[in-house]
Design a protein around this motif. Structure first.
Motif, short mmCIF file in Angstrom:
data_model
loop_
_atom_site.label_atom_id
_atom_site.label_comp_id
_atom_site.label_asym_id
_atom_site.label_seq_id
_atom_site.Cartn_x
_atom_site.Cartn_y
_atom_site.Cartn_z
N VAL A 12 -14.41 -0.52 -8.21
CA VAL A 12 -14.10 -1.10 -6.90
C VAL A 12 -12.64 -1.54 -6.84
O VAL A 12 -11.91 -1.22 -5.89
CB VAL A 12 -15.03 -2.29 -6.61
CG1 VAL A 12 -14.53 -3.09 -5.41
CG2 VAL A 12 -16.45 -1.81 -6.36
N ILE A 13 -12.20 -2.27 -7.86
CA ILE A 13 -10.82 -2.75 -7.88
C ILE A 13 -9.84 -1.58 -7.94
O ILE A 13 -8.80 -1.59 -7.27
CB ILE A 13 -10.60 -3.71 -9.06
CG1 ILE A 13 -11.42 -4.99 -8.84
CG2 ILE A 13 -9.13 -4.05 -9.24
CD1 ILE A 13 -11.46 -5.91 -10.05
N ALA A 14 -10.19 -0.56 -8.72
CA ALA A 14 -9.33 0.63 -8.80
C ALA A 14 -9.19 1.30 -7.44
O ALA A 14 -8.09 1.72 -7.05
CB ALA A 14 -9.90 1.61 -9.82
N ALA A 15 -10.30 1.40 -6.71
CA ALA A 15 -10.25 2.02 -5.38
C ALA A 15 -9.37 1.21 -4.43
O ALA A 15 -8.60 1.78 -3.66
CB ALA A 15 -11.67 2.13 -4.81
N VAL A 16 -9.49 -0.11 -4.49
CA VAL A 16 -8.69 -0.97 -3.61
C VAL A 16 -7.21 -0.84 -3.94
O VAL A 16 -6.36 -0.73 -3.04
CB VAL A 16 -9.16 -2.44 -3.75
CG1 VAL A 16 -8.23 -3.37 -2.95
CG2 VAL A 16 -10.59 -2.59 -3.25
N VAL A 17 -6.89 -0.84 -5.23
CA VAL A 17 -5.49 -0.71 -5.65
C VAL A 17 -4.93 0.65 -5.24
O VAL A 17 -3.80 0.76 -4.76
CB VAL A 17 -5.37 -0.91 -7.17
CG1 VAL A 17 -3.96 -0.56 -7.65
CG2 VAL A 17 -5.69 -2.36 -7.53
N MET A 18 -5.73 1.71 -5.44
CA MET A 18 -5.28 3.05 -5.06
C MET A 18 -5.03 3.13 -3.56
O MET A 18 -4.19 3.91 -3.10
CB MET A 18 -6.33 4.09 -5.44
CG MET A 18 -6.36 4.45 -6.91
SD MET A 18 -4.80 5.15 -7.50
CE MET A 18 -4.61 6.53 -6.38
N GLY A 19 -5.73 2.31 -2.79
CA GLY A 19 -5.56 2.31 -1.34
C GLY A 19 -4.35 1.54 -0.86
O GLY A 19 -4.11 1.48 0.35
N GLY A 20 -3.61 0.91 -1.79
CA GLY A 20 -2.37 0.25 -1.40
C GLY A 20 -2.49 -1.24 -1.14
O GLY A 20 -1.55 -1.85 -0.62
N VAL A 21 -3.62 -1.85 -1.47
CA VAL A 21 -3.75 -3.30 -1.32
C VAL A 21 -3.01 -3.98 -2.47
O VAL A 21 -3.26 -3.66 -3.63
CB VAL A 21 -5.23 -3.73 -1.31
CG1 VAL A 21 -5.35 -5.24 -1.18
CG2 VAL A 21 -5.96 -3.04 -0.16
N ALA A 22 -2.13 -4.91 -2.14
CA ALA A 22 -1.28 -5.55 -3.15
C ALA A 22 -2.02 -6.69 -3.83
O ALA A 22 -2.64 -7.52 -3.16
CB ALA A 22 0.00 -6.06 -2.52
N PHE A 23 -1.96 -6.76 -5.16
CA PHE A 23 -2.57 -7.86 -5.90
C PHE A 23 -1.92 -9.20 -5.54
O PHE A 23 -2.54 -10.25 -5.67
CB PHE A 23 -2.44 -7.64 -7.41
CG PHE A 23 -3.57 -6.86 -8.00
CD1 PHE A 23 -4.87 -7.29 -7.86
CD2 PHE A 23 -3.33 -5.69 -8.69
CE1 PHE A 23 -5.93 -6.57 -8.41
CE2 PHE A 23 -4.37 -4.96 -9.24
CZ PHE A 23 -5.68 -5.40 -9.10
N SER A 24 -0.68 -9.15 -5.10
CA SER A 24 0.02 -10.38 -4.73
C SER A 24 -0.49 -10.94 -3.41
O SER A 24 -0.18 -12.08 -3.04
CB SER A 24 1.53 -10.12 -4.63
OG SER A 24 1.80 -9.06 -3.72
N GLY A 25 -1.28 -10.14 -2.66
CA GLY A 25 -1.88 -10.60 -1.42
C GLY A 25 -1.04 -10.30 -0.20
O GLY A 25 0.16 -10.01 -0.30
N GLY A 26 -1.68 -10.37 0.97
CA GLY A 26 -0.98 -10.24 2.24
C GLY A 26 -0.67 -8.84 2.69
O GLY A 26 -0.08 -8.65 3.76
N ARG A 27 -1.08 -7.82 1.91
CA ARG A 27 -0.74 -6.44 2.30
C ARG A 27 -1.90 -5.51 1.97
O ARG A 27 -2.52 -5.62 0.92
CB ARG A 27 0.52 -5.99 1.57
CG ARG A 27 0.92 -4.54 1.87
CD ARG A 27 2.36 -4.27 1.42
NE ARG A 27 2.54 -4.46 0.00
CZ ARG A 27 2.33 -3.53 -0.93
NH1 ARG A 27 1.88 -2.35 -0.58
NH2 ARG A 27 2.55 -3.79 -2.21
N GLY A 28 -2.17 -4.56 2.89
CA GLY A 28 -3.22 -3.58 2.71
C GLY A 28 -4.23 -3.66 3.84
O GLY A 28 -4.16 -4.54 4.70
N ASP A 29 -5.15 -2.71 3.87
CA ASP A 29 -6.20 -2.72 4.88
C ASP A 29 -7.38 -1.87 4.41
O ASP A 29 -7.33 -1.25 3.34
CB ASP A 29 -5.69 -2.25 6.24
CG ASP A 29 -5.22 -0.81 6.25
OD1 ASP A 29 -5.36 -0.12 5.22
OD2 ASP A 29 -4.71 -0.34 7.29
#
Length: 343
Positions: A248-265
């Motif tokens: 799940v986390i890998a899919a979210v990261v691959m989608g461009g959601v930033a671990f630092s927060g505030g970016r992605g969709d």
């Protein structure tokens, strides 16, 4: 062009390259049967990833989703076997149990102020332990796997027009998730907290309520995914869901959601989910050793994290340069260079 759009196009481009590579190198990859199976396999991951997207956008993390899915599935299997409850009731119990589990995570983070990582790592062990406690056992006390025969649960593993029901559920969840993030106050608050929690709180946004909401949504979605997993596997073990949190986390990261927060969709997460499951589906067909498969999977994730970091740094420097340039431009002409610069 916006940074978010460029990142999304990058993911789509990589997915297209991956599809072409596997399609041209393996004649069974682009068959209708394999593609529908691929979408079926990525759907439970994608359903949970929609919720985790919201959590990571708040600059948080959830490491408990896989264990939570195992706990919810084992609870439902236990009730099916011992209490003989009807499938429709079991589905409602799964959703409720998932939501309450998510609220537990949210309370630990929001009100007890535990870091997301520590809180969800702890509940990961808690949920996995409960799965063993609730496991169905034979007369000798040994864990016994029972085949699920409830017609409602099995129906959820079926398909309509060749498309599995779980895939339809994934699509509906993704659309609802994107709507929440882009068109509701909760979405606005989620981005605000991830971008700058202190400023968000000074603006009157409740950190506690927002965190509780995104964790509760994630728990609800884990409950939903658990029911579909039960229908597909037709059996539940204490290890059900093991490793799901990392997919799940890998899919979210691959989608461009930033671990630092505030970016992605959520749109990016959907693309990332399909990308990761396409990668897994494709490399399985080469019969590579498990170690090689894990190395490829991990390597791709590392490359994308490095890309995101470098690209975010570049975009930040570019924005600072544009601001500095405009600051030295006469007020009447400040907008002109920017329009000409971008065409």
């Amino acid at each position: 062009m916006r940074q978010e759009t460029i990142r999304r196009l990058t993911s789509i481009g990589l997915l297209t390259v991956l599809l072409l590579f596997f399609g041209l190198s393996n004649k069974t990859f682009l068959t209708p049967a394999n593609l529908t199976a691929l979408l079926r396999d990525c759907s439970p991951i994608g359903i949970v990833a929609v919720g985790v997207t919201m959590i990571i956008i708040t600059a948080g993390i959830d490491l408990s989703t896989g264990a939570m899915a195992g706990f919810v599935a084992m609870l439902c299997a236990n009730l099916l076997y011992y209490a003989k409850l009807p499938g429709a009731v079991i589905v409602l119990i799964a959703l409720a149990a998932g939501t309450l589990s998510g609220l537990l995570n949210g309370a630990l983070v929001a009100y007890l102020r535990l870091p997301d990582f520590i809180a969800t790592l702890s509940t990961q062990f808690l949920f996995r332990g409960l799965s063993y406690v609730l496991a169905i056992r034979n007369e000798f006390g040994m864990i016994s796997n029972k085949i699920i025969t409830d017609p409602v649960i099995l129906t959820l593993s079926g398909s309509i027009g060749g498309i599995y029901l779980v895939t339809f559920a994934f699509a509906i969840v993704a659309i609802a998730g994107q709507f929440i993030m882009k068109r509701t106050k909760l979405g606005t608050y989620t981005y605000a907290i991830g971008a700058n929690r202190r400023s968000a709180e000074l603006s009157g946004i409740s950190y506690e309520r927002t965190k509780m909401a995104v964790f509760a949504i994630t728990g609800f979605l884990v409950g939903m995914a658990s029911v579909f997993l039960m229908g597909r596997i037709r059996s539940v073990t204490p290890d059900t869901g093991t490793g799901m949190e990392f997919d799940v986390i890998a899919a979210v990261v691959m989608g461009g959601v930033a671990f630092s927060g505030g970016r992605g969709d959520v749109v990016g997460t959907v693309i990332g989910t399909v990308f990761m499951m396409t990668l897994i589906n494709g490399i399985y067909k080469y019969n590579l050793p498990t170690a090689v498969q894990l190395i490829i999977k991990g390597g791709v994730i590392i490359i994308m994290i490095i890309f995101d970091s470098v690209y975010a740094g570049y975009m930040y420097k570019r924005d600072v340069h544009l601001i500095d340039t405009d600051a030295g431009t006469p007020p009447a002409n400040r907008n002109t260079p920017r329009r000409s610069r971008h065409g």
